[in-house]
Write a protein that holds these residues in place. Structure first.
Motif, PDB file in Angstrom:
ATOM      1  N   THR A 167     -59.287 -44.190 -66.415  1.00 14.88           N
ATOM      2  CA  THR A 167     -59.607 -44.596 -67.786  1.00 14.88           C
ATOM      3  C   THR A 167     -58.804 -43.816 -68.830  1.00 14.88           C
ATOM      4  O   THR A 167     -58.915 -44.106 -70.029  1.00 14.88           O
ATOM      5  N   ALA A 168     -57.988 -42.862 -68.397  1.00 14.58           N
ATOM      6  CA  ALA A 168     -57.071 -42.213 -69.344  1.00 14.58           C
ATOM      7  C   ALA A 168     -55.982 -43.167 -69.796  1.00 14.58           C
ATOM      8  O   ALA A 168     -55.245 -42.867 -70.740  1.00 14.58           O
ATOM      9  N   THR A 169     -55.878 -44.329 -69.167  1.00 11.42           N
ATOM     10  CA  THR A 169     -54.908 -45.338 -69.601  1.00 11.42           C
ATOM     11  C   THR A 169     -55.398 -46.113 -70.818  1.00 11.42           C
ATOM     12  O   THR A 169     -54.642 -46.886 -71.394  1.00 11.42           O
ATOM     13  N   ILE A 248     -42.178 -34.562 -85.917  1.00  8.59           N
ATOM     14  CA  ILE A 248     -41.456 -33.285 -85.950  1.00  8.59           C
ATOM     15  C   ILE A 248     -41.386 -32.667 -84.556  1.00  8.59           C
ATOM     16  O   ILE A 248     -40.331 -32.173 -84.134  1.00  8.59           O
ATOM     17  N   VAL A 249     -42.510 -32.678 -83.833  1.00  5.80           N
ATOM     18  CA  VAL A 249     -42.532 -32.018 -82.518  1.00  5.80           C
ATOM     19  C   VAL A 249     -41.945 -32.904 -81.429  1.00  5.80           C
ATOM     20  O   VAL A 249     -41.786 -32.459 -80.282  1.00  5.80           O
ATOM     21  N   GLY A 250     -41.625 -34.170 -81.743  1.00  4.59           N
ATOM     22  CA  GLY A 250     -40.977 -35.037 -80.761  1.00  4.59           C
ATOM     23  C   GLY A 250     -41.930 -35.697 -79.790  1.00  4.59           C
ATOM     24  O   GLY A 250     -41.552 -35.972 -78.636  1.00  4.59           O
ATOM     25  N   ALA A 251     -43.166 -35.989 -80.231  1.00  7.97           N
ATOM     26  CA  ALA A 251     -44.080 -36.739 -79.369  1.00  7.97           C
ATOM     27  C   ALA A 251     -43.484 -38.114 -79.099  1.00  7.97           C
ATOM     28  O   ALA A 251     -42.871 -38.714 -79.978  1.00  7.97           O
ATOM     29  N   PRO A 252     -43.662 -38.658 -77.892  1.00  6.65           N
ATOM     30  CA  PRO A 252     -43.044 -39.957 -77.577  1.00  6.65           C
ATOM     31  C   PRO A 252     -43.703 -41.077 -78.377  1.00  6.65           C
ATOM     32  O   PRO A 252     -44.905 -41.051 -78.648  1.00  6.65           O
ATOM     33  N   ALA A 253     -42.902 -42.077 -78.745  1.00  4.49           N
ATOM     34  CA  ALA A 253     -43.439 -43.217 -79.486  1.00  4.49           C
ATOM     35  C   ALA A 253     -44.451 -43.972 -78.633  1.00  4.49           C
ATOM     36  O   ALA A 253     -45.486 -44.429 -79.125  1.00  4.49           O
ATOM     37  N   ARG A 254     -44.153 -44.157 -77.349  1.00  8.11           N
ATOM     38  CA  ARG A 254     -45.110 -44.707 -76.388  1.00  8.11           C
ATOM     39  C   ARG A 254     -45.184 -43.755 -75.205  1.00  8.11           C
ATOM     40  O   ARG A 254     -44.155 -43.200 -74.769  1.00  8.11           O
ATOM     41  N   VAL A 255     -46.378 -43.561 -74.689  1.00  7.45           N
ATOM     42  CA  VAL A 255     -46.584 -42.625 -73.582  1.00  7.45           C
ATOM     43  C   VAL A 255     -46.426 -43.385 -72.270  1.00  7.45           C
ATOM     44  O   VAL A 255     -47.182 -44.328 -71.993  1.00  7.45           O
ATOM     45  N   GLU A 256     -45.449 -42.984 -71.471  1.00  3.36           N
ATOM     46  CA  GLU A 256     -45.173 -43.687 -70.226  1.00  3.36           C
ATOM     47  C   GLU A 256     -45.980 -43.091 -69.077  1.00  3.36           C
ATOM     48  O   GLU A 256     -46.055 -41.869 -68.913  1.00  3.36           O
ATOM     49  N   ARG A 257     -46.589 -43.960 -68.300  1.00  6.11           N
ATOM     50  CA  ARG A 257     -47.331 -43.538 -67.102  1.00  6.11           C
ATOM     51  C   ARG A 257     -46.392 -42.848 -66.118  1.00  6.11           C
ATOM     52  O   ARG A 257     -45.264 -43.305 -65.885  1.00  6.11           O
ATOM     53  N   VAL A 258     -46.863 -41.747 -65.547  1.00  2.15           N
ATOM     54  CA  VAL A 258     -46.099 -41.067 -64.506  1.00  2.15           C
ATOM     55  C   VAL A 258     -46.686 -41.450 -63.146  1.00  2.15           C
ATOM     56  O   VAL A 258     -47.888 -41.678 -63.006  1.00  2.15           O
ATOM     57  N   TRP A 259     -45.812 -41.557 -62.151  1.00  2.53           N
ATOM     58  CA  TRP A 259     -46.287 -41.890 -60.815  1.00  2.53           C
ATOM     59  C   TRP A 259     -45.375 -41.275 -59.763  1.00  2.53           C
ATOM     60  O   TRP A 259     -44.209 -40.979 -60.012  1.00  2.53           O
ATOM     61  N   VAL A 260     -45.947 -41.050 -58.588  1.00  4.52           N
ATOM     62  CA  VAL A 260     -45.253 -40.377 -57.496  1.00  4.52           C
ATOM     63  C   VAL A 260     -44.437 -41.402 -56.708  1.00  4.52           C
ATOM     64  O   VAL A 260     -44.986 -42.392 -56.205  1.00  4.52           O
ATOM     65  N   ARG A 261     -43.133 -41.166 -56.605  1.00  6.22           N
ATOM     66  CA  ARG A 261     -42.278 -42.116 -55.886  1.00  6.22           C
ATOM     67  C   ARG A 261     -42.482 -42.030 -54.373  1.00  6.22           C
ATOM     68  O   ARG A 261     -42.442 -43.037 -53.682  1.00  6.22           O
ATOM     69  N   ASP A 262     -42.682 -40.839 -53.857  1.00  5.05           N
ATOM     70  CA  ASP A 262     -42.786 -40.641 -52.410  1.00  5.05           C
ATOM     71  C   ASP A 262     -44.054 -39.831 -52.123  1.00  5.05           C
ATOM     72  O   ASP A 262     -44.095 -38.620 -52.335  1.00  5.05           O
ATOM     73  N   LEU A 263     -45.089 -40.504 -51.621  1.00  9.98           N
ATOM     74  CA  LEU A 263     -46.360 -39.825 -51.346  1.00  9.98           C
ATOM     75  C   LEU A 263     -46.208 -38.743 -50.282  1.00  9.98           C
ATOM     76  O   LEU A 263     -46.960 -37.755 -50.288  1.00  9.98           O
ATOM     77  N   ASP A 264     -45.252 -38.926 -49.380  1.00 14.44           N
ATOM     78  CA  ASP A 264     -45.106 -37.941 -48.304  1.00 14.44           C
ATOM     79  C   ASP A 264     -44.580 -36.598 -48.807  1.00 14.44           C
ATOM     80  O   ASP A 264     -44.623 -35.601 -48.078  1.00 14.44           O
ATOM     81  N   GLN A 265     -44.068 -36.563 -50.047  1.00 11.11           N
ATOM     82  CA  GLN A 265     -43.696 -35.281 -50.636  1.00 11.11           C
ATOM     83  C   GLN A 265     -44.934 -34.450 -50.989  1.00 11.11           C
ATOM     84  O   GLN A 265     -44.845 -33.254 -51.233  1.00 11.11           O
ATOM     85  N   PRO A 585     -55.920 -51.580 -78.680  1.00 10.51           N
ATOM     86  CA  PRO A 585     -56.072 -50.128 -78.831  1.00 10.51           C
ATOM     87  C   PRO A 585     -55.360 -49.304 -77.775  1.00 10.51           C
ATOM     88  O   PRO A 585     -55.220 -48.087 -77.944  1.00 10.51           O
ATOM     89  N   TRP A 586     -54.897 -49.927 -76.712  1.00  8.79           N
ATOM     90  CA  TRP A 586     -54.225 -49.185 -75.646  1.00  8.79           C
ATOM     91  C   TRP A 586     -52.740 -49.550 -75.529  1.00  8.79           C
ATOM     92  O   TRP A 586     -52.079 -49.155 -74.565  1.00  8.79           O
ATOM     93  N   ASP A 587     -52.201 -50.254 -76.473  1.00  7.44           N
ATOM     94  CA  ASP A 587     -50.808 -50.684 -76.374  1.00  7.44           C
ATOM     95  C   ASP A 587     -49.810 -49.526 -76.403  1.00  7.44           C
ATOM     96  O   ASP A 587     -48.666 -49.682 -75.955  1.00  7.44           O
ATOM     97  N   HIS A 588     -50.211 -48.387 -76.949  1.00  5.35           N
ATOM     98  CA  HIS A 588     -49.280 -47.243 -77.003  1.00  5.35           C
ATOM     99  C   HIS A 588     -49.132 -46.552 -75.658  1.00  5.35           C
ATOM    100  O   HIS A 588     -48.318 -45.635 -75.520  1.00  5.35           O
ATOM    101  N   VAL A 589     -49.906 -46.978 -74.648  1.00 10.18           N
ATOM    102  CA  VAL A 589     -49.782 -46.449 -73.282  1.00 10.18           C
ATOM    103  C   VAL A 589     -48.972 -47.447 -72.473  1.00 10.18           C
ATOM    104  O   VAL A 589     -49.380 -48.604 -72.300  1.00 10.18           O
ATOM    105  N   ASP A 590     -47.826 -47.003 -71.982  1.00  9.80           N
ATOM    106  CA  ASP A 590     -46.892 -47.868 -71.262  1.00  9.80           C
ATOM    107  C   ASP A 590     -47.124 -47.709 -69.761  1.00  9.80           C
ATOM    108  O   ASP A 590     -46.793 -46.677 -69.174  1.00  9.80           O
TER     109      ASP A 590
END
Length: 1013
Positions: A167-169, A248-265, A585-590
Motif C-alpha cells: 500500500t506504499a504505492t 531545490i533538493v532534487g526530489a524526483p518529479a515522479r517516484v519510480e518503483r524499485v524492484w529486484v532483477r535477480d531474486l537469486d542475488q 491521488p497515486w499518479d505520482h508513483v510510477d
C-alpha cells in the motif's frame, strides 16, 4: 517518560533476556499470550546495543505478533539488515488491546523484542503496509513508541519514520504521519538508505537535511516535498508537483518503483526467529516467485510485482530443507501469487516431497488454480499430510471470469474436484469475489452453483463420506494501479443483500460459506483510493479508539462514521466511478507500466474480452513440465507489452535451465536412495535369532516379545493406523519405538509459554536433533508424547517431565528385550547430548532415561508437586507470623468466581458469575516459610478432582494474590510406600502384574484331576 524509575534503569541497562528483569514482568501474567511481547526466540538475532552500528532500525509491524511473524517480508528484511555488521535490526509488533491498556496504565512504552528498547531510541522506525486497515495500528505503534504522530511535529532527536509494502504505492492517506515511503522491493535499496540516515544523524544533521539526502535514493518518496491540489473533475486531491524545497533538493518529479532483477542475488533466509507463541502461518515458508503470469484485472499484487521472476529451483529446495532443519517446523509451504503457474512447479514439488517425507514434514501449497495439478502431484502432496486443497475461481460464472481475466473454466474446476476427491482429499475450499464490475445477480448465484456442482462431483464418485466444500467470498475493492482502479465500489447495503442471498443458497446446497464484512471492505476502499484528507479522519478515528480495524472483534463502524463526518469527508468521492482520463491521488508513483495499458485492460473487461497469460506459450494454460517438452515447445511466449521490458528469449532459456537442474536433483536423489537401500540390505540379518516366548500370549509385556509377533504387539499398544498406505506418517505410527522420559526445566521466555506452545516447541527440538518421533494413528497424526500437569503462564519449573516415543535405528531390539542396562544408559546419554545442543532458550534438559517396557505411565505416577513462591519482605513476615495457625485450622476457605456454562435464552452470557467457596486445606501436604530467602515452600497434592489451584492455596496462606511469575514448580512427585519421591529420582517403577485370568471350569477340573493322580 516512565512512571517507575526502576523500569528506566532496566531499559537503560539492556542486557540479556531475563523475564524477572523485563520491563513488562509485572504485567505479563495479566495479558493474553504474553509470548507476543518477550522476544528471546530461537534464532533471534540480538546485537549488543552500542555505538558500533551506523544505524539502528526497528521493524514495527502494525499488527499482532502472530501476523507479523508469519510475514515473509519481515523475515527477509530482518535477515538482510542484520547480515550487515554496521546495521542493527530489531522487531516490534502492535500490542493487543489488553496489553495496550496495561502499558498506558503504567506509563510504559512499546518495546523492541531484542534489546527491549522504546521505538524512540532507534534511528529509523519502519512499517510494512500490507493492508489499508492496519493504518490505525501505525499510529498506535508510534504513540506507544513515544514518537509524535505527525511528521511535522517531530524534531531532530526523533527517529525517521519510513514505510513500505504494497500500500506504499498509494501512500497519500498516511502522508502526514510518514517521513519517507519506499516504493517497491526493498532488498537493493534499504541497507544503503539506512546507512545514509544513520551517518547523517550521527553527524548532527537536521531532520530536513536527512530527508533531502534520503530522496536521492531510488524509490524514496517524501510527502513534505510535494504539493497537492484538488482536481475539479473528481474532487480528489492529487500531487501536482514539488514544493520549492523539493525542487531545490532534487526530489524526483515522479517516484519510480524499485524492484529486484535477480531474486537469486538475495537468497531466501533459512534462519529466522522461531515464534514460541503460535503464528498464523506456523511454518517454514519460502517465496518461490514474484509476479504473476495471469493478469487478473482486480489484483494489485499481479501489477506492482511485475515482471515474473522465479527463484532457482534447487535453491528453493535447499532453502526449504535447511529452513525446516534449522527451525524444526513440522510444516512448510511454497508461496507465490499463483503457484500452479510457476514454470517448473510439478517437478519441483515432486523432488521436494521426496525429501519432506523423510522428515515427516507437511507441505502446503498456496494460491492454486483449477488446472495444472497432475495426478502424481496431487498424490505427492497428500502423502505429506495435506487433506484439503484451496483453489481460487474468483467468480461464479464464465462471463464474470472473462471480465476479470481469470484463465479458469468450469471444466477446469470440476476436473480438479474429481481428481482430488477420487484420491481421498476430504476438503476443498474455493475463493470468490463479489461486487466486481458488471456483476449481476446471476453471477452471484453462480458462486453457490459452482459449489453445488463440486459437491455433485463428490456424490457421483460414491464416496463413503462426503467431502467438505467451502466457498469463501470477499468483496471487490477497486485498488490503485489495477485496470479496475476507476471502477465504483458497490454499496454496503447491496453487498449485504448478496451475502444474504448466498447464505440461503449455501444452506440449500449444504455448502460451507465464509464471508467478509462489507463495511470493512468499504472502509478499505476509502483509504485505498484516498488522498491526504483521509489522514485527518484517520487520526480522529484513532484517538476515538479505533484499532485493529481488520479484526471483527474490535472493528467499530460507528466510530469510523463519526470520524469521517468530523473530518468533513465526502465518502462518495472515493467510492464512485472515476473518469479514465482524470488525475488520481497515486499518479505520482510510477509502477513502470505504459500509461495506456491499464485503461486498455479496463475497456476490454467492460466488453468481456480476455487477455492471454503473459510469459506462457501462446494458447497454453501450463508450462512444459519436462526438459523434452520444453525443448519441443516452439510457440512464442506471450507478451502483454505492458511497459515493463521482458526478454522472452532469456525467460525461455532460464526455464529450460531450471528443468535440467531439477533433472539433476532427481538423479542425485535416486542415487542416494539406491546407496541407502544397498547399505540397509548389506546389514540385514541373515538368520532368525530365537527369542524367548512371552509368558502369556495375551500379555505382551509379561516377557520378551518374539520378532514374528512384533507387529501385533505394536498394534496392541498403538492401534492399527487408519492412514492411507501412501501417507508419510503411517510407518511412523506403527514402527518399533523407544520410549524416553525427559525431565526439563522452564525458565526465561519458556516460562511464559503455555502447554499448547510446548506441544509445538518439543517436536521442533526433536527434529532439529534429527530424532524421529512416533506419531499417533488417527487421520491427523501428531507426535506421541505425554506430559505432566500443565503450568500457568509465567510459572517457572525445575523438573517438568514428558514421555516421548522415539523411532531409533535399533528400537526393534529394545522392544524385543535385547537391550542391556548399559545399552539403555548409553542411548540415554547420547540422546541427552543431542537434545541439549538444540534446546531452545529457556528450556534445559535436566535428565533423560530410556523407559522399560511395562513401566507405569506418567498419568499413573504423578501425585503431588513441590512449589517455591517468591514473596516480598512484608508478605514473608506476614506468612511467618500466621502460617502455623492457618495450617492448623480445619479449613482454609477460598472463593472462586465461575460463570454458568451455556447461553441464556435470546443469546448472550448467563447472568452474573457464581461465587464458589472451596477448601484449600486438603491440597496442602506441607508448607514452610524461609524468611531469609523470602520463599514460601509448598508440597501440594495433584489430581483431577477440581480442588484448589496452587495460586489459590498461596493466596489463602499469604492473604493476597501472588503473580504467577513468582511461582516455581520445583519437582513433580510420585507416591511410594506412603511417602513422596520426585519422578526424576524414582527410577524404574513397573506396573503390577495383572491378576491371573480365570480358567474355564472344564480346564480347572482337568488340572485338579491331574494333581489328584
Amino acid at each position: 517518560m516512565f512512571s517507575d524509575a526502576a523500569i528506566q534503569d532496566r531499559l537503560a541497562a539492556g542486557g540479556a533476556f531475563d523475564p524477572d528483569a523485563h520491563p513488562y514482568a509485572e504485567l505479563l501474567a495479566r495479558v493474553a499470550k504474553p509470548g507476543r511481547y518477550l522476544g528471546g526466540e530461537e534464532q533471534q538475532i540480538r546485537k549488543a546495543w552500542g555505538d558500533a552500528q551506523v544505524c539502528r532500525f526497528v521493524l514495527a509491524f502494525p499488527d499482532i505478533y502472530e501476523i507479523g511473524m508469519s510475514h515473509l517480508g519481515t523475515r527477509i528484511l530482518y535477515n538482510l539488515v542484520n547480515q550487515a555488521p554496521d546495521l542493527l535490526c530489531e522487531r516490534a509488533f502492535s500490542p493487543w488491546t489488553d496489553m495496550e491498556a496495561e502499558l498506558r496504565g503504567r506509563g510504559l512504552p512499546l518495546l523492541s523484542l531484542e534489546n527491549q528498547r522504546p521505538l524512540a531510541d532507534f534511528d529509523v522506525v519502519g512499517f510494512s503496509l500490507q493492508y489499508e486497515l492496519c493504518y490505525t495500528n501505525v499510529l498506535l505503534n508510534l504513540e506507544l513508541g513515544q514518537i509524535p504522530l505527525r511528521a511535522d511535529e517531530r524534531g531532530d532527536q526523533h527517529p525517521i519514520v519510513i514505510a513500505g509494502g504494497p500500500t506504499a504505492t498509494h501512500p497519500e492517506p498516511l502522508a502526514a504521519f510518514i517521513d519517507l515511503f519506499l516504493v517497491g522491493e526493498a532488498e537493493e535499496v534499504l541497507p544503503a538508505l539506512l546507512r545514509t540516515i544513520g551517518r547523517l544523524r550521527r553527524q548532527g544533521a537536521t531532520r530536513a537535511e536527512v530527508i533531502a539526502a534520503a530522496v536521492q535514493h531510488p524509490g524514496v518518496y517524501a510527502p513534505e516535498l510535494y504539493r497537492v491540489e484538488e482536481d475539479p473533475r473528481t474532487g480528489l486531491q492529487v500531487v501536482v508537483g514539488r514544493t520549492p524545497r523539493g525542487e531545490i533538493v532534487g526530489a524526483p518529479a515522479r517516484v519510480e518503483r524499485v524492484w529486484v532483477r535477480d531474486l537469486d542475488q538475495y537468497p531466501f533466509p533459512t534462519e529466522f526467529p522461531v515464534p514460541y507463541a503460535e503464528a498464523i502461518f506456523d511454518r517454514a515458508s519460502v517465496e518461490i516467485t514474484r509476479g504473476c503470469t495471469e493478469g487478473c484485472r482486480f489484483c494489485q499484487a499481479g501489477i506492482i510485482y511485475r515482471p515474473v521472476r522465479e527463484r532457482d529451483p534447487k535453491a528453493v529446495i535447499d532453502a526449504i530443507l535447511e529452513g525446516v532443519d534449522r527451525s524444526g517446523f513440522s510444516e512448510t509451504s511454497l508461496t507465490a501469487l499463483s503457484t500452479a503457474d510457476v514454470s517448473c512447479i510439478d517437478p519441483l514439488i515432486q523432488e521436494l516431497v521426496a525429501e519432506l517425507r523423510r522428515r515427516k514434514v507437511k507441505l502446503g501449497v498456496a494460491s492454486l488454480r483449477a488446472y495444472g495439478l497432475s495426478e502424481g502431484l496431487i498424490d505427492a502432496i497428500k502423502g505429506v499430510g495435506i487433506s484439503g486443497l484451496t483453489f481460487a475461481p474468483e467468480a461464479g460464472t464464465q462471463r464474470m471470469r472473462d471480465v476479470i481475466n481469470k484463465n479458469v473454466s468450469d471444466d477446469d474446476i470440476l476436473a480438479s474436484a474429481r481428481r482430488i476427491f477420487s484420491r481421498g482429499y476430504d476438503r476443498m475450499k474455493m475463493y470468490f469475489i463479489m461486487g466486481l464490475p458488471t456483476e449481476t445477480e446471476a453471477d452471484v448465484v453462480g458462486i453457490a452453483e459452482t459449489g453445488r456442482k463440486v459437491r455433485e462431483v463428490a456424490r457421483e464418485l460414491g464416496l463413503k463420506r462426503p467431502p467438505t466444500v467451502t466457498c469463501s467470498v470477499s468483496q471487490h475493492v477497486p485498488k490503485p494501479h489495477t485496470p479496475f482502479q476507476w471502477a465504483a465500489m458497490e454499496a454496503v447495503d447491496d453487498l449485504q443483500g448478496k451475502i444474504d442471498l448466498l447464505k440461503g443458497l449455501a444452506r440449500r446446497y449444504k455448502l460451507g460459506l465464509k464471508t467478509h464484512d462489507p463495511r470493512e471492505s468499504w472502509l478499505e476502499c476509502l483509504f485505498a483510493r484516498g488522498d491526504r484528507r483521509l489522514g485527518e479522519a484517520l487520526e480522529i478515528a484513532y484517538r476515538s479508539g479505533c484499532r485493529f480495524d481488520g479484526w471483527k472483534e474490535v472493528f467499530s463502524m460507528e466510530r469510523w462514521l463519526a470520524a469521517l463526518a468530523a473530518a468533513g469527508i465526502e465518502t462518495e468521492r472515493y467510492t464512485r466511478t472515476l473518469p479514465v482520463d482524470a488525475r488520481l491521488p497515486w499518479d505520482h508513483v510510477d509502477i513502470g507500466l505504459d500509461p495506456d495499458f491499464l485503461a486498455g485492460e479496463y475497456r476490454k473487461a467492460l466488453k468481456g474480452r480476455v487477455s492471454p497469460p503473459c510469459g506462457k506459450p501462446a494458447g497454453a494454460q501450463v508450462h512444459p513440465t519436462s526438459v523434452a517438452e520444453a525443448e519441443a515447445e516452439t510457440r512464442r511466449l506471450v507478451c502483454y507489452d505492458c511497459g515493463i521490458a521482458c526478454d522472452m528469449s532469456e525467460m525461455r532459456g532460464e526455464r529450460l535451465v531450471a528443468l535440467r537442474e531439477l533433472d539433476g536433483v532427481r538423479a542425485d536423489r535416486l542415487a542416494r536412495e539406491a546407496a541407502e537401500n544397498a547399505r540397509i540390505a548389506a546389514h540385514a540379518p541373515v538368520e532368525v535369532v530365537e527369542v524367548v516366548e512371552a509368558a502369556d500370549e495375551g500379555d505382551d509385556e509379561a516377557g520378551v516379545i518374539p520378532v514374528d509377533r512384533l507387529t501385533r504387539h505394536l498394534k496392541s499398544i498403538t492401534g492399527a493406523s487408519i492412514l492411507d498406505e501412501g501417507s508419510a506418517f503411517k510407518a511412523a505410527a506403527e514402527a518399533a519405538f523407544t520410549r524416553v522420559r525427559i525431565h526439563f526445566a522452564k525458565a526465561g521466555p519458556m516460562r511464559y509459554m503455555g502447554h499448547l506452545d510446548l506441544l509445538r516447541v518439543i517436536p521442533r527440538m526433536l527434529r532439529r536433533a534429527r530424532l524421529e518421533v512416533a506419531f499417533t494413528r488417527g487421520f491427523n497424526p501428531v507426535p506421541r508424547m505425554s506430559f505432566g500437569p500443565a503450568l500457568p503462564l509465567g510459572t517457572a519449573a525445575r523438573e517438568e517431565v514428558a514421555d516421548i516415543d522415539l523411532i531409533l535405528d535399533d528400537s526393534l531390539e529394545d522392544m524385543t528385550g535385547e537391550w542391556s542396562e548399559a545399552k539403555r544408559e548409553a542411548v540415554a546419554a547420547d540422546l541427552r547430548r543431542r537434545l541439549e545442543a538444540v534446546a531452545p532458550p529457556g528450556l534445559g534438559i535436566v535428565d533423560l532415561r530410556v523407559v522399560s517396557a511395562g513401566e507405569r505411565r506418567l498419568g499413573e505416577l504423578i501425585a503431588a508437586a513441590d512449589y517455591a513462591v517468591s514473596l516480598d519482605d512484608a508478605q514473608a513476615e506476614e506468612v511467618a507470623a500466621h502460617l502455623g495457625e492457618r495450617l492448623a485450622a480445619p479449613e482454609l476457605p477460598i472463593e472462586r468466581e465461575a460463570r454458568k456454562k451455556g447461553k441464556k435464552k435470546g443469546g448472550g452470557r448467563r447472568g452474573a458469575p457464581e461465587v464458589k467457596v472451596l477448601d484449600a486445606r486438603p491440597r496442602i501436604i506441607d508448607a514452610t516459610i524461609d524468611a531469609d530467602a523470602r520463599l514460601l515452600r509448598l508440597r501440594l497434592k495433584m489430581g483431577p478432582d477440581g480442588g484448589a489451584r496452587p495460586r489459590e492455596v498461596v493466596e489463602a496462606l499469604v492473604g493476597e494474590a501472588i503473580a504467577d511469575h513468582r511461582f516455581t514448580r520445583e519437582r513433580l512427585l510420585a507416591e511410594v510406600d506412603g511417602g513422596y519421591v520426585s519422578t526424576r529420582e524414582l527410577g524404574v517403577c513397573m506396573r503390577p502384574p495383572p491378576p491371573p485370568k480365570p480358567r474355564p471350569a472344564a480346564v480347572e477340573a482337568e488340572a485338579e484331576a491331574e494333581v489328584s493322580a
